[in-house]
Design an enzyme around this catalytic site. Structure first.
Site, PDB file in Angstrom:
ATOM      1  N   GLY A   8     -11.845  19.076  26.927  1.00  8.95           N
ATOM      2  CA  GLY A   8     -12.106  18.378  25.819  1.00  8.95           C
ATOM      3  C   GLY A   8     -12.979  17.062  26.183  1.00  8.95           C
ATOM      4  CB  ILE A   9     -15.959  17.305  28.960  1.00  6.59           C
ATOM      5  CG1 ILE A   9     -16.780  16.400  29.582  1.00  6.59           C
ATOM      6  CG2 ILE A   9     -16.382  18.630  28.416  1.00  6.59           C
ATOM      7  CD1 ILE A   9     -16.154  15.453  30.651  1.00  6.59           C
ATOM      8  CG  ASP A  13      -9.343   9.591  24.548  1.00  6.12           C
ATOM      9  OD1 ASP A  13      -9.754   8.566  24.190  1.00  6.12           O
ATOM     10  OD2 ASP A  13      -7.884  10.015  24.611  1.00  6.12           O
ATOM     11  CG  ASP A  56     -11.625  28.324  23.410  1.00  2.87           C
ATOM     12  OD1 ASP A  56     -10.478  27.808  22.909  1.00  2.87           O
ATOM     13  OD2 ASP A  56     -12.716  28.316  22.176  1.00  2.87           O
ATOM     14  CG  LEU A  78      -8.037  13.991  28.468  1.00  2.00           C
ATOM     15  CD1 LEU A  78      -9.713  13.404  28.760  1.00  2.00           C
ATOM     16  CD2 LEU A  78      -6.953  14.140  28.259  1.00  2.00           C
ATOM     17  CB  SER A 123       0.017  12.602  20.075  1.00  2.00           C
ATOM     18  OG  SER A 123      -0.148  11.671  18.935  1.00  2.00           O
ATOM     19  CD  GLU A 125       0.433  11.249  13.855  1.00  2.00           C
ATOM     20  OE1 GLU A 125       0.157  10.193  13.122  1.00  2.00           O
ATOM     21  OE2 GLU A 125       0.791  12.158  13.611  1.00  2.00           O
ATOM     22  CE1 TYR A 147      -2.761  16.522  17.464  1.00  2.00           C
ATOM     23  CE2 TYR A 147      -1.719  14.523  17.004  1.00  2.00           C
ATOM     24  CZ  TYR A 147      -2.761  14.887  17.968  1.00  2.00           C
ATOM     25  OH  TYR A 147      -3.097  13.867  19.044  1.00  2.00           O
ATOM     26  CG  HIS A 177      -6.616   5.582  22.913  1.00  2.00           C
ATOM     27  ND1 HIS A 177      -5.099   6.560  23.026  1.00  2.00           N
ATOM     28  CD2 HIS A 177      -7.016   6.710  23.282  1.00  2.00           C
ATOM     29  CE1 HIS A 177      -5.606   7.247  23.193  1.00  2.00           C
ATOM     30  NE2 HIS A 177      -6.667   8.160  23.497  1.00  2.00           N
ATOM     31  NE  ARG A 182     -10.505   7.688  17.099  1.00  2.00           N
ATOM     32  CZ  ARG A 182      -9.253   8.731  17.338  1.00  2.00           C
ATOM     33  NH1 ARG A 182      -9.149   9.338  17.400  1.00  2.00           N
ATOM     34  NH2 ARG A 182      -7.772   7.785  16.971  1.00  2.00           N
TER      35      ARG A 182
HETATM   36  P1  NAP Z   1     -12.343  14.156  20.159  1.00  3.77           P
HETATM   37  O1  NAP Z   1     -12.274  13.540  19.933  1.00  3.77           O
HETATM   38  O2  NAP Z   1     -11.336  15.139  19.166  1.00  3.77           O
HETATM   39  O3  NAP Z   1     -11.271  15.513  21.439  1.00  3.77           O
HETATM   40  C1  NAP Z   1     -10.676  16.793  21.538  1.00  3.77           C
HETATM   41  C2  NAP Z   1     -11.897  17.696  22.736  1.00  3.77           C
HETATM   42  O4  NAP Z   1     -10.815  18.313  22.281  1.00  3.77           O
HETATM   43  C3  NAP Z   1     -13.203  17.787  22.117  1.00  3.77           C
HETATM   44  O5  NAP Z   1     -13.718  17.957  23.315  1.00  3.77           O
HETATM   45  C4  NAP Z   1     -12.884  19.259  21.590  1.00  3.77           C
HETATM   46  O6  NAP Z   1     -14.286  20.046  21.699  1.00  3.77           O
HETATM   47  C5  NAP Z   1     -12.001  19.815  22.227  1.00  3.77           C
HETATM   48  N1  NAP Z   1     -11.767  21.453  22.134  1.00  3.77           N
HETATM   49  C6  NAP Z   1     -11.006  21.048  20.863  1.00  3.77           C
HETATM   50  N2  NAP Z   1     -10.520  22.279  20.269  1.00  3.77           N
HETATM   51  C7  NAP Z   1     -10.516  23.183  21.478  1.00  3.77           C
HETATM   52  C8  NAP Z   1     -10.837  24.550  22.490  1.00  3.77           C
HETATM   53  N3  NAP Z   1     -10.289  25.797  21.839  1.00  3.77           N
HETATM   54  N4  NAP Z   1     -10.849  24.850  23.517  1.00  3.77           N
HETATM   55  C9  NAP Z   1     -11.688  24.338  24.633  1.00  3.77           C
HETATM   56  N5  NAP Z   1     -11.884  22.251  23.850  1.00  3.77           N
HETATM   57  C10 NAP Z   1     -11.240  22.252  22.585  1.00  3.77           C
HETATM   58  O7  NAP Z   1      -9.942  13.883  21.003  1.00  3.77           O
HETATM   59  P2  NAP Z   1      -9.737  12.318  21.749  1.00  3.77           P
HETATM   60  O8  NAP Z   1      -9.067  11.063  20.637  1.00  3.77           O
HETATM   61  O9  NAP Z   1     -10.480  11.838  22.791  1.00  3.77           O
HETATM   62  O10 NAP Z   1      -8.637  12.811  22.480  1.00  3.77           O
HETATM   63  C11 NAP Z   1      -7.974  13.159  23.582  1.00  3.77           C
HETATM   64  C12 NAP Z   1      -6.636  14.228  23.341  1.00  3.77           C
HETATM   65  O11 NAP Z   1      -5.534  13.128  23.488  1.00  3.77           O
HETATM   66  C13 NAP Z   1      -6.151  14.600  22.275  1.00  3.77           C
HETATM   67  O12 NAP Z   1      -5.653  15.830  23.022  1.00  3.77           O
HETATM   68  C14 NAP Z   1      -5.521  14.442  21.604  1.00  3.77           C
HETATM   69  O13 NAP Z   1      -4.497  15.287  20.458  1.00  3.77           O
HETATM   70  C15 NAP Z   1      -4.810  13.117  21.999  1.00  3.77           C
HETATM   71  N6  NAP Z   1      -4.359  11.853  21.725  1.00  3.77           N
HETATM   72  C16 NAP Z   1      -5.257  11.435  21.235  1.00  3.77           C
HETATM   73  C17 NAP Z   1      -5.090  10.299  20.714  1.00  3.77           C
HETATM   74  C18 NAP Z   1      -6.498   9.228  20.484  1.00  3.77           C
HETATM   75  O14 NAP Z   1      -5.427   7.916  19.658  1.00  3.77           O
HETATM   76  N7  NAP Z   1      -7.421   9.280  20.519  1.00  3.77           N
HETATM   77  C19 NAP Z   1      -3.764   8.935  20.839  1.00  3.77           C
HETATM   78  C20 NAP Z   1      -3.225   9.934  21.022  1.00  3.77           C
HETATM   79  C21 NAP Z   1      -2.651  11.434  21.817  1.00  3.77           C
HETATM   80  P3  NAP Z   1     -15.239  20.261  20.372  1.00  3.77           P
HETATM   81  O15 NAP Z   1     -16.272  18.462  20.472  1.00  3.77           O
HETATM   82  O16 NAP Z   1     -16.348  21.157  20.658  1.00  3.77           O
HETATM   83  O17 NAP Z   1     -14.839  19.951  19.152  1.00  3.77           O
HETATM   84  O1  G4F Z   2      -7.377   7.797  11.921  1.00  6.57           O
HETATM   85  P1  G4F Z   2      -6.302   8.164  11.570  1.00  6.57           P
HETATM   86  O2  G4F Z   2      -7.136   9.565  11.317  1.00  6.57           O
HETATM   87  O3  G4F Z   2      -5.063   8.660  13.978  1.00  6.57           O
HETATM   88  P2  G4F Z   2      -3.785   9.067  12.685  1.00  6.57           P
HETATM   89  O4  G4F Z   2      -3.370   9.777  12.375  1.00  6.57           O
HETATM   90  O5  G4F Z   2      -3.190   7.933  13.481  1.00  6.57           O
HETATM   91  O6  G4F Z   2      -3.577  10.704  14.600  1.00  6.57           O
HETATM   92  C1  G4F Z   2      -5.312   9.732  15.780  1.00  6.57           C
HETATM   93  O7  G4F Z   2      -3.994   8.917  16.448  1.00  6.57           O
HETATM   94  C2  G4F Z   2      -2.398  10.425  17.241  1.00  6.57           C
HETATM   95  C3  G4F Z   2      -1.826   8.797  17.753  1.00  6.57           C
HETATM   96  O8  G4F Z   2      -0.934   8.375  17.022  1.00  6.57           O
HETATM   97  C4  G4F Z   2      -3.415  11.024  17.564  1.00  6.57           C
HETATM   98  F1  G4F Z   2      -2.434  11.457  18.345  1.00  6.57           F
HETATM   99  C5  G4F Z   2      -4.285  11.544  16.735  1.00  6.57           C
HETATM  100  O9  G4F Z   2      -5.150  12.988  17.630  1.00  6.57           O
HETATM  101  C6  G4F Z   2      -5.006  10.904  16.430  1.00  6.57           C
HETATM  102  O10 G4F Z   2      -6.506  10.491  17.390  1.00  6.57           O
HETATM  103  O11 G4F Z   2      -4.960   7.522  10.988  1.00  6.57           O
HETATM  104  C7  G4F Z   2      -4.837   6.116  11.427  1.00  6.57           C
HETATM  105  C8  G4F Z   2      -3.930   5.719   9.281  1.00  6.57           C
HETATM  106  C9  G4F Z   2      -3.417   6.904   9.027  1.00  6.57           C
HETATM  107  O12 G4F Z   2      -1.901   6.587   8.369  1.00  6.57           O
HETATM  108  C10 G4F Z   2      -3.198   7.357   7.710  1.00  6.57           C
HETATM  109  O13 G4F Z   2      -3.176   7.428   6.202  1.00  6.57           O
HETATM  110  O14 G4F Z   2      -5.354   6.010   8.453  1.00  6.57           O
HETATM  111  C11 G4F Z   2      -4.260   6.178   8.164  1.00  6.57           C
HETATM  112  N1  G4F Z   2      -5.867   5.754   6.399  1.00  6.57           N
HETATM  113  C12 G4F Z   2      -6.147   5.680   5.477  1.00  6.57           C
HETATM  114  N2  G4F Z   2      -6.904   6.073   4.987  1.00  6.57           N
HETATM  115  C13 G4F Z   2      -6.633   7.166   7.258  1.00  6.57           C
HETATM  116  C14 G4F Z   2      -7.459   6.617   5.492  1.00  6.57           C
HETATM  117  N3  G4F Z   2      -7.244   7.958   7.939  1.00  6.57           N
HETATM  118  C15 G4F Z   2      -8.105   8.763   7.855  1.00  6.57           C
HETATM  119  N4  G4F Z   2      -8.523   9.225   9.222  1.00  6.57           N
HETATM  120  N5  G4F Z   2      -9.319   8.022   6.274  1.00  6.57           N
HETATM  121  C16 G4F Z   2      -8.750   7.841   5.613  1.00  6.57           C
HETATM  122  O15 G4F Z   2     -10.144   7.848   4.931  1.00  6.57           O
END
Ligand code: NAP
Ligand code: G4F
Length: 319
Positions: A8-9, A13, A56, A78, A123, A125, A147, A177, A182
């Site tokens: 996930g480079i 994150d 992958d 990641l 997560s 979630e 998810y 985060h 983002r």
């Molecule tokens: P992100 O920006 O969506 O990045 C996801 C990464 O995974 C991208 O580099 C994507 O590549 C890669 N990927 C997707 N499918 C793949 C596959 N089949 N093989 C290899 N790589 C693949 O997510 P992030 O926000 O950095 O989050 C990082 C991790 O933390 C994720 O696992 C997410 O579910 C978890 N997480 C995130 C949050 C948050 O709030 N950000 C909170 C809790 C947990 P492409 O660029 O090619 O799409």
């Molecule tokens: O920003 P969101 O899409 O993030 P969500 O669903 O919380 O998921 C993110 O955080 C998780 C950690 O808890 C990660 F595991 C996951 O990979 C991802 O990074 O939505 C946040 C909230 C939701 O309740 C959604 O219903 O915002 C609400 N929302 C309201 N209007 C919306 C919108 N979300 C999105 N994406 N787009 C809207 O227009």
């Protein structure tokens, strides 16, 4: 020199974690899946300092080869299909990457070198329809999306490999985060980008779903430090990482628009298209274990996060 592999480079994150590890003197191997166009926007400013390799999570052989060739001391998993709404449209793919992908990486580690330290990006979630408030490492899971279900599998398979094979497999249960890096479809970036576009006269409205949903939002740059700290401990474990504060989507809008001298009520339109089949209404962390064991604290406040994102999108669009 320690070597870390980051899957996930190209994601949010992955980019912050790579910067952190480079600063700590690591050799960083970033895993990117093959695509017809290169998507290195988040890493292009340091891409010459790391090695980017194709791999992958859906392909077991690619993971085995990576570990054999680069001999890492740490693996940060990641990569995921990380956008919750997509998980209802592509539930089987989400399960294959976000759940089974974890097993593939753990199997690769078990076969190549079971001493490699492994971090799984779990997560908040997983807490979904929350069983208690706030949520800690002991709170039972009740995921509300494909998810979330996939992440519960990823968490438990990590715990299972720790217990079955005595592997250093750690699960970081991270609350939301955000950052200027983002993805555009997540609500925080959708808002900051819309504020900048409205301020510069490029658009007139922002269509959103549930404004009352509450999240515990922190800054991604702070959270990757916690990932690294988890792998420096004596034993593998599970850790909740969050700020311990919760805010609604509405509050995020209020602060973001006000920062650009705008009133969100004049621009935000509620659109049922963005409502989810099942919602996670309230997430708030209890990060006391991480505070005690890892000595980890978030540095960026909610307001600083919102204004940082708006300022960054304004600067980008002006450029
Ligand atoms: P992100 O920006 O969506 O990045 C996801 C990464 O995974 C991208 O580099 C994507 O590549 C890669 N990927 C997707 N499918 C793949 C596959 N089949 N093989 C290899 N790589 C693949 O997510 P992030 O926000 O950095 O989050 C990082 C991790 O933390 C994720 O696992 C997410 O579910 C978890 N997480 C995130 C949050 C948050 O709030 N950000 C909170 C809790 C947990 P492409 O660029 O090619 O799409
Ligand atoms: O920003 P969101 O899409 O993030 P969500 O669903 O919380 O998921 C993110 O955080 C998780 C950690 O808890 C990660 F595991 C996951 O990979 C991802 O990074 O939505 C946040 C909230 C939701 O309740 C959604 O219903 O915002 C609400 N929302 C309201 N209007 C919306 C919108 N979300 C999105 N994406 N787009 C809207 O227009």
């Amino acid at each position: 020199m320690p070597t870390a592999i980051i899957t996930g480079i190209t994601g949010q994150d992955g980019s912050y974690l790579a910067e952190l590890l480079l600063n700590k003197g690591y050799r960083v191997i970033g895993v990117a899946r093959r695509s017809s166009t290169v998507n290195y926007e988040r890493i292009e400013h340091f891409v010459d300092d790391i090695t980017v390799v194709q791999g992958d999570l859906q392909d077991q052989g690619s993971l085995l080869s990576l570990l054999e060739e680069y001999k890492p001391t740490e693996v940060y998993n990641l990569a995921a299909q990380s956008f919750v709404p997509t998980s209802w449209n592509q539930p089987a793919l989400t399960g294959d990457v976000t759940a089974l992908g974890v097993t593939r990486m753990l199997e690769a580690i078990r076969f190549v070198n079971s001493k490699i330290r492994f971090y799984q990006a779990s997560s908040s979630e997983m807490f979904g329809k929350v069983m208690e408030v706030p949520q800690s490492e002991d709170t039972p899971f009740y995921p509300r999306s494909p998810y979330g279900v996939a992440k519960v599998y990823g968490h438990w398979i990590t715990v299972n490999y720790r217990e079955s094979f005595d592997m250093f497999a750690t699960s970081g249960i991270l609350f939301n985060h955000e950052s200027p890096r983002r993805g555009m479809e997540f609500v925080t970036r959708k808002i900051s980008n819309a504020v900048a576009n409205i301020k510069l006269g490029k658009t007139k409205e922002l269509r959103l779903g549930n404004l009352e949903a509450q999240r515990d939002w922190g800054f991604a740059g702070d959270y990757v430090e916690a990932m690294w700290l988890m792998l420096q401990q004596d034993h593998p474990d599970n850790y909740v990482i969050g700020t311990g504060e919760t805010h609604s989507v509405r509050e995020f809008c209020e602060i973001a628009f006000a920062h650009a001298d705008l009133d969100y009520k004049e621009f935000v339109v509620m659109d049922e298209k963005f409502y989810r089949p099942a919602e996670v209404d309230l997430l708030i962390s209890d990060p006391s274990k991480a505070r005690m064991a890892l000595k980890w604290e978030p540095a960026v406040s909610f307001k600083e996060l919102v204004t940082m994102m708006v300022d960054s999108d304004l600067a980008r669009l002006k450029r």
